[in-house]
Design a protein around this motif. Structure first.
Motif, PDB file in Angstrom:
ATOM      1  N   ALA A 179       0.828  -1.209   0.000  1.00  0.00           N
ATOM      2  CA  ALA A 179       0.000   0.000   0.000  1.00  0.00           C
ATOM      3  C   ALA A 179       0.862   1.258   0.000  1.00  0.00           C
ATOM      4  O   ALA A 179       0.526   2.255  -0.651  1.00  0.00           O
ATOM      5  N   LEU A 180       1.983   1.212   0.719  1.00  0.00           N
ATOM      6  CA  LEU A 180       2.872   2.373   0.774  1.00  0.00           C
ATOM      7  C   LEU A 180       3.643   2.562  -0.533  1.00  0.00           C
ATOM      8  O   LEU A 180       3.886   3.694  -0.972  1.00  0.00           O
ATOM      9  N   GLU A 181       4.019   1.458  -1.179  1.00  0.00           N
ATOM     10  CA  GLU A 181       4.850   1.517  -2.385  1.00  0.00           C
ATOM     11  C   GLU A 181       4.049   1.668  -3.675  1.00  0.00           C
ATOM     12  O   GLU A 181       4.613   1.985  -4.718  1.00  0.00           O
ATOM     13  N   MET A 182       2.760   1.444  -3.616  1.00  0.00           N
ATOM     14  CA  MET A 182       1.955   1.416  -4.833  1.00  0.00           C
ATOM     15  C   MET A 182       1.998   2.758  -5.565  1.00  0.00           C
ATOM     16  O   MET A 182       1.999   3.826  -4.947  1.00  0.00           O
ATOM     17  N   ALA A 183       2.012   2.690  -6.894  1.00  0.00           N
ATOM     18  CA  ALA A 183       2.052   3.894  -7.722  1.00  0.00           C
ATOM     19  C   ALA A 183       0.788   4.719  -7.530  1.00  0.00           C
ATOM     20  O   ALA A 183      -0.304   4.171  -7.328  1.00  0.00           O
ATOM     21  N   ASP A 184       0.924   6.038  -7.624  1.00  0.00           N
ATOM     22  CA  ASP A 184      -0.215   6.930  -7.411  1.00  0.00           C
ATOM     23  C   ASP A 184      -1.353   6.655  -8.388  1.00  0.00           C
ATOM     24  O   ASP A 184      -2.531   6.734  -8.020  1.00  0.00           O
ATOM     25  N   GLN A 185      -1.014   6.349  -9.623  1.00  0.00           N
ATOM     26  CA  GLN A 185      -2.063   6.103 -10.615  1.00  0.00           C
ATOM     27  C   GLN A 185      -2.919   4.897 -10.230  1.00  0.00           C
ATOM     28  O   GLN A 185      -4.144   4.919 -10.378  1.00  0.00           O
ATOM     29  N   GLU A 186      -2.279   3.842  -9.719  1.00  0.00           N
ATOM     30  CA  GLU A 186      -3.014   2.658  -9.283  1.00  0.00           C
ATOM     31  C   GLU A 186      -3.896   2.989  -8.078  1.00  0.00           C
ATOM     32  O   GLU A 186      -5.050   2.550  -7.990  1.00  0.00           O
ATOM     33  N   LYS A 187      -3.374   3.798  -7.148  1.00  0.00           N
ATOM     34  CA  LYS A 187      -4.177   4.215  -5.993  1.00  0.00           C
ATOM     35  C   LYS A 187      -5.394   5.025  -6.437  1.00  0.00           C
ATOM     36  O   LYS A 187      -6.484   4.879  -5.879  1.00  0.00           O
ATOM     37  N   GLN A 188      -5.196   5.860  -7.448  1.00  0.00           N
ATOM     38  CA  GLN A 188      -6.296   6.679  -7.951  1.00  0.00           C
ATOM     39  C   GLN A 188      -7.387   5.823  -8.579  1.00  0.00           C
ATOM     40  O   GLN A 188      -8.589   6.059  -8.365  1.00  0.00           O
ATOM     41  N   LEU A 189      -6.994   4.825  -9.358  1.00  0.00           N
ATOM     42  CA  LEU A 189      -7.971   3.946 -10.000  1.00  0.00           C
ATOM     43  C   LEU A 189      -8.764   3.161  -8.959  1.00  0.00           C
ATOM     44  O   LEU A 189      -9.988   2.998  -9.077  1.00  0.00           O
ATOM     45  N   ARG A 190      -8.068   2.677  -7.935  1.00  0.00           N
ATOM     46  CA  ARG A 190      -8.757   1.923  -6.878  1.00  0.00           C
ATOM     47  C   ARG A 190      -9.712   2.826  -6.098  1.00  0.00           C
ATOM     48  O   ARG A 190     -10.830   2.427  -5.761  1.00  0.00           O
ATOM     49  N   HIS A 191      -9.257   4.041  -5.816  1.00  0.00           N
ATOM     50  CA  HIS A 191     -10.113   4.983  -5.099  1.00  0.00           C
ATOM     51  C   HIS A 191     -11.361   5.314  -5.913  1.00  0.00           C
ATOM     52  O   HIS A 191     -12.482   5.336  -5.375  1.00  0.00           O
ATOM     53  N   GLU A 192     -11.178   5.561  -7.198  1.00  0.00           N
ATOM     54  CA  GLU A 192     -12.314   5.914  -8.056  1.00  0.00           C
ATOM     55  C   GLU A 192     -13.350   4.791  -8.074  1.00  0.00           C
ATOM     56  O   GLU A 192     -14.554   5.036  -8.008  1.00  0.00           O
ATOM     57  N   LYS A 193     -12.880   3.552  -8.174  1.00  0.00           N
ATOM     58  CA  LYS A 193     -13.789   2.404  -8.178  1.00  0.00           C
ATOM     59  C   LYS A 193     -14.560   2.306  -6.870  1.00  0.00           C
ATOM     60  O   LYS A 193     -15.788   2.098  -6.852  1.00  0.00           O
ATOM     61  N   HIS A 194     -13.869   2.467  -5.746  1.00  0.00           N
ATOM     62  CA  HIS A 194     -14.523   2.393  -4.442  1.00  0.00           C
ATOM     63  C   HIS A 194     -15.496   3.551  -4.242  1.00  0.00           C
ATOM     64  O   HIS A 194     -16.613   3.347  -3.743  1.00  0.00           O
ATOM     65  N   TYR A 195     -15.070   4.758  -4.625  1.00  0.00           N
ATOM     66  CA  TYR A 195     -15.922   5.928  -4.412  1.00  0.00           C
ATOM     67  C   TYR A 195     -17.225   5.802  -5.205  1.00  0.00           C
ATOM     68  O   TYR A 195     -18.303   6.164  -4.712  1.00  0.00           O
ATOM     69  N   ARG A 196     -17.129   5.271  -6.412  1.00  0.00           N
ATOM     70  CA  ARG A 196     -18.325   5.101  -7.241  1.00  0.00           C
ATOM     71  C   ARG A 196     -19.317   4.154  -6.563  1.00  0.00           C
ATOM     72  O   ARG A 196     -20.522   4.397  -6.571  1.00  0.00           O
ATOM     73  N   TYR A 197     -18.807   3.089  -5.982  1.00  0.00           N
ATOM     74  CA  TYR A 197     -19.706   2.130  -5.308  1.00  0.00           C
ATOM     75  C   TYR A 197     -20.280   2.722  -4.019  1.00  0.00           C
ATOM     76  O   TYR A 197     -21.498   2.682  -3.790  1.00  0.00           O
TER      77      TYR A 197
END
Length: 760
Positions: free
Chosen positions: A514-532
């Motif tokens: 979670a700490l090392e993950m690229a920002d773009q991947e974090k953004q995609l995961r956040h967008e998916k969760h926020y939509r739900y």
């Protein structure tokens, strides 16, 4: 006529319960005097049909019942008698009402207050809460409440539902009959309070959580057609765990007196259905996407939908000046010091896995020394809801682990773990969400747990918070979640890193990822969760549940209902409107009037109980049959699936008894007559194909048997595991249909059996 309100077991056992229609003398919407139950059964003549238009202008109304009211109570500060009441904005029940919309539905709450109210003040408090908040408080004596809540709920039900067996007195509470009686008594008191305000024809009742699991029985006793839903907010354990509960059947039958039962996840619903199958012999089926259990003619629907959060409340808290000030303070404390915050928010109890999370943090710092001095785990520990030795042990272990980690890896100006064990205001907690780079929810067993949802919405933020965080308002937001596989929200968060909290190394690796993950991947995961999360909020959950409850209850008016059974074994038998009860007087009268009578008697499950191991008739059955056969005006026929050889042997004392064997394929009119067939005897060469297949499934299915009849082969799994037997039966059915496709036979499945017989 209004359905009888059963007040004792003698009334309950009396038989028919009349249905109710529209009443001219409407039940009062709100009682103004606490403790007085409206008399619904004064005079049946008063209960007549009314003009339907008289109630059409009224709003739909729902009575929400839970252990606690969504009310805060505080003594007046001037030492005078009296209380100050206000809404508890954090209560799910209040958020539920807001999600439904005030204009669409009227909501009445029934539940307890957190504070103890003296007996002399209870009437006044009841009136205030009813007039101001539409709340009906349930007052319980302190000793009864303690035995009900801290005793049975928290020391017996709660541990068991979280998979903790009382293998020793220290591991959860052993079953205590007096605590169970207190639990039942409190549920009965709740039912009495509901009776004060319910209009059973129109109102919906929605009961919440494991504190009130037998309440549906008390309500169904009073009104056979009450529109009743139940939602369980905790996990429901597997049948292997649940069946250790001594009062397992009582609770299952009580829940089945609901019309709709809701669960957060399919796993919880599956466990409940498995318990109903294994302990009550009930089966379920899915029709057009809806799961239903047939229970004495009623369809009990199963709802699977996780609860959501209140979007409006969270967004308003995010905009508070206090939230902004706290966010600014935390940024200076962590971001400006070059530190990354990991966040945990949990109750201080044995199932939240706080100590396991701390051990994973320790492992992270050992395996990845580059994070020492940079990463900080902020653990917010809310006060435990229960009390007991286990809570003290968790607290002691948590404090000692935090101290050890900070002594080992800490340095001036840096503590790797910050433990906050004092109550935080909601806006302060939200501020921690906003600043945290990753949220860790690693409970070893939990119900829904809305912490991840709150974190996602908080990370979405708003324009002002974006400025504090140094990001552009239009820039994509990011968030990271590490969640336990054993919490209710896990299935809905497909972008989270799911972990087994017992695996310390795996949790540590997840924290590093979670700490090392690229920002773009974090953004995609956040967008998916926020939509739900933003679309499946508490309003969506509440509306969906009530829509299903309304759909399930539509059949009420088309059914005739009778209440049967004593105590918590009470249930309602629902029958088709055209059903006519077989009256003994009518049978006797018709028997005496007629001179020629044909009497057809089923054997398996009628003359002989289905569960009986010895299927042969007893002497009393033989005597009764002979008595009927001695009357020359009677022709008595016994109908059975058994073979003619077996039936001829069993009923050899009955000279004049007619027998139809193998479902009527063979029959004879008297003992001394030859067996006849309705159709020519078919060639049974197909048995050589079918029997080896059945033997294969018998060998692999413990408890299954094969019955070889003259014209049929039957594979029975009555004594096998119900789930495995059912699964094997479906496979066997497909297998037999395939190998017998060119044979003149039919393959059919029945109750706990698969049968092959000639085509007719």
């Amino acid at each position: 006529m209004v359905s009888k309100s059963y007040s004792n077991l003698l009334e309950l056992a009396s038989g028919e319960a009349p249905s109710f229609g529209r009443m001219r003398r409407r039940i009062p919407r709100i009682m103004t005097v606490a403790g007085i139950i409206s008399d619904l059964d004064d005079d049946p003549a008063d209960s007549v049909c009314s003009d339907p238009s008289s109630s059409s202008v009224q709003r739909d109304r729902i009575i929400i019942v839970a252990n606690q009211l969504p009310i805060r109570a505080q003594r007046k500060s001037d030492n005078s008698k009296g209380w100050i009441f206000s809404w508890d904005e954090n209560s799910l029940l209040l958020q539920l009402k807001d999600g439904l919309g005030d204009d669409d539905i009227e909501v009445i709450y029934v539940g307890c207050l957190k504070e103890e109210i003296h007996v002399n003040e209870q009437d006044e408090v009841s009136q205030i809460l009813l007039d101001t908040f539409k709340c009906v408080p349930t007052f319980l004596p302190p000793d009864l409440f303690s035995r009900y809540y801290h005793g049975f709920c928290k020391q017996q039900l709660w541990p068991l539902f979280h998979y903790m067996l009382p293998l020793s007195p220290d591991l959860g509470g052993r079953f205590n009959r007096s605590l169970w009686q207190a639990y039942v008594s409190v549920n009965k008191i709740f039912a009495d309070r509901i009776m004060e305000v319910i209009n059973p024809e129109d109102d919906f009742v929605w009961v919440h959580d494991y504190h009130l699991m037998v309440l549906p029985t008390f309500l169904r006793k009073r009104f056979n057609r009450v529109k009743l839903g139940f939602f369980l907010h905790s996990p429901f354990p597997s049948s292997e765990i649940y069946k250790t509960l001594p009062i397992r059947e009582e609770i299952l039958r009580a829940l089945l007196n609901s019309d709709l039962i809701g669960f957060h996840t399919f796993d919880y619903a599956r466990h409940f259905l498995s318990c109903c199958s294994r302990m009550l012999g009930l089966t379920y089926e899915s029709k057009r996407g809806y799961i239903g259990l047939e229970y004495y003619g009623r369809t009990v629907s199963i709802k699977i939908l996780p609860v959501g959060i209140h979007m409006g409340q969270l967004q308003s808290v995010l905009s508070l000046p206090g939230t902004e000030a706290k966010v600014s303070e935390l940024i200076k404390q962590f971001h400006d010091q070059g530190k990354v915050m990991l966040l945990g928010v949990d109750d201080m109890d044995i199932f939240k896995g706080i100590s396991l999370k701390l051990l994973a943090m320790e492992q992270l710092l050992i395996q990845h020394p580059e994070w020492q001095g940079k990463v900080v785990l902020v653990q917010i520990a809310n006060p435990a809801r229960g009390r007991g030795k286990d809570v003290k042990e968790v607290q002691a272990e948590t404090y000692s682990t935090v101290e050890r980690i900070n002594q080992t890896f800490g340095k001036p100006g840096y503590d790797p773990v910050v433990l906050i064990d004092e109550p935080l205001k909601f806006y302060e907690r939200i501020a921690y969400y906003v600043v945290a780079e990753c949220c860790l929810v690693t409970a070893v067993r939990d119900g829904m747990n809305l912490i991840p949802y709150e974190y996602i919405i908080s990370r979405q933020g708003n324009e002002k918070l974006d400025k504090f965080l140094g990001s552009e308002p239009s820039s994509p937001k990011k968030s990271m979640l590490v969640v336990s596989e054993f919490i209710g929200c896990s299935p809905s968060l497909s972008g989270a890193i799911r972990v087994n909290p017992w695996n310390i190394d795996a949790v540590s690796d997840a924290m590093d990822s979670a700490l090392e993950m690229a920002d773009q991947e974090k953004q995609l995961r956040h967008e998916k969760h926020y939509r739900y999360v933003s679309t499946h909020d508490v309003g969506y959950w509440a509306r969906s549940f009530l829509q299903d409850l309304e759909r399930t209850c539509r059949e009420h008016v088309r059914q005739r209902c009778w209440g049967i059974g004593f105590g918590l074994s009470f249930r309602v038998v629902a029958l088709d409107p055209n059903f006519k009860k077989l009256s003994m007087e009518h049978i006797v009268s018709a028997y005496k009037r007629t001179t020629t009578r044909a009497i057809l008697l089923d054997y398996d499950g009628t003359l002989m109980p289905q569960a009986s191991i010895d299927k042969s008739p007893n002497s009393k059955t033989i005597d009764i049959l002979n008595s009927l056969c001695r009357d020359k005006n009677n022709m008595v026929f016994l109908v059975s699936a058994k073979s003619r050889k077996t039936l001829a042997e069993w009923f050899s004392p009955c000279e004049n008894l007619g027998i139809a064997a193998e479902h009527g394929y063979f029959f004879r009119l008297r003992r001394d007559e030859e067996w006849e067939t309705c159709i020519p005897v078919a060639d049974c060469g197909w048995k050589q194909i079918a029997e080896p297949v059945m033997k294969l499934y018998t060998e692999t299915t413990d408890g299954s048997t094969i019955e070889d009849k003259e014209t049929a082969l039957v594979w029975s799994y009555e004594d096998a595991d119900p789930d495995f037997g059912s699964c094997q039966a479906k496979e066997l059915l497909d297998h037999l249909e395939s190998v017998l496709a060119n044979e003149p036979v039919t393959v059919k499945s029945g109750q706990n059996l698969v049968e092959v017989k000639p085509q007719v």
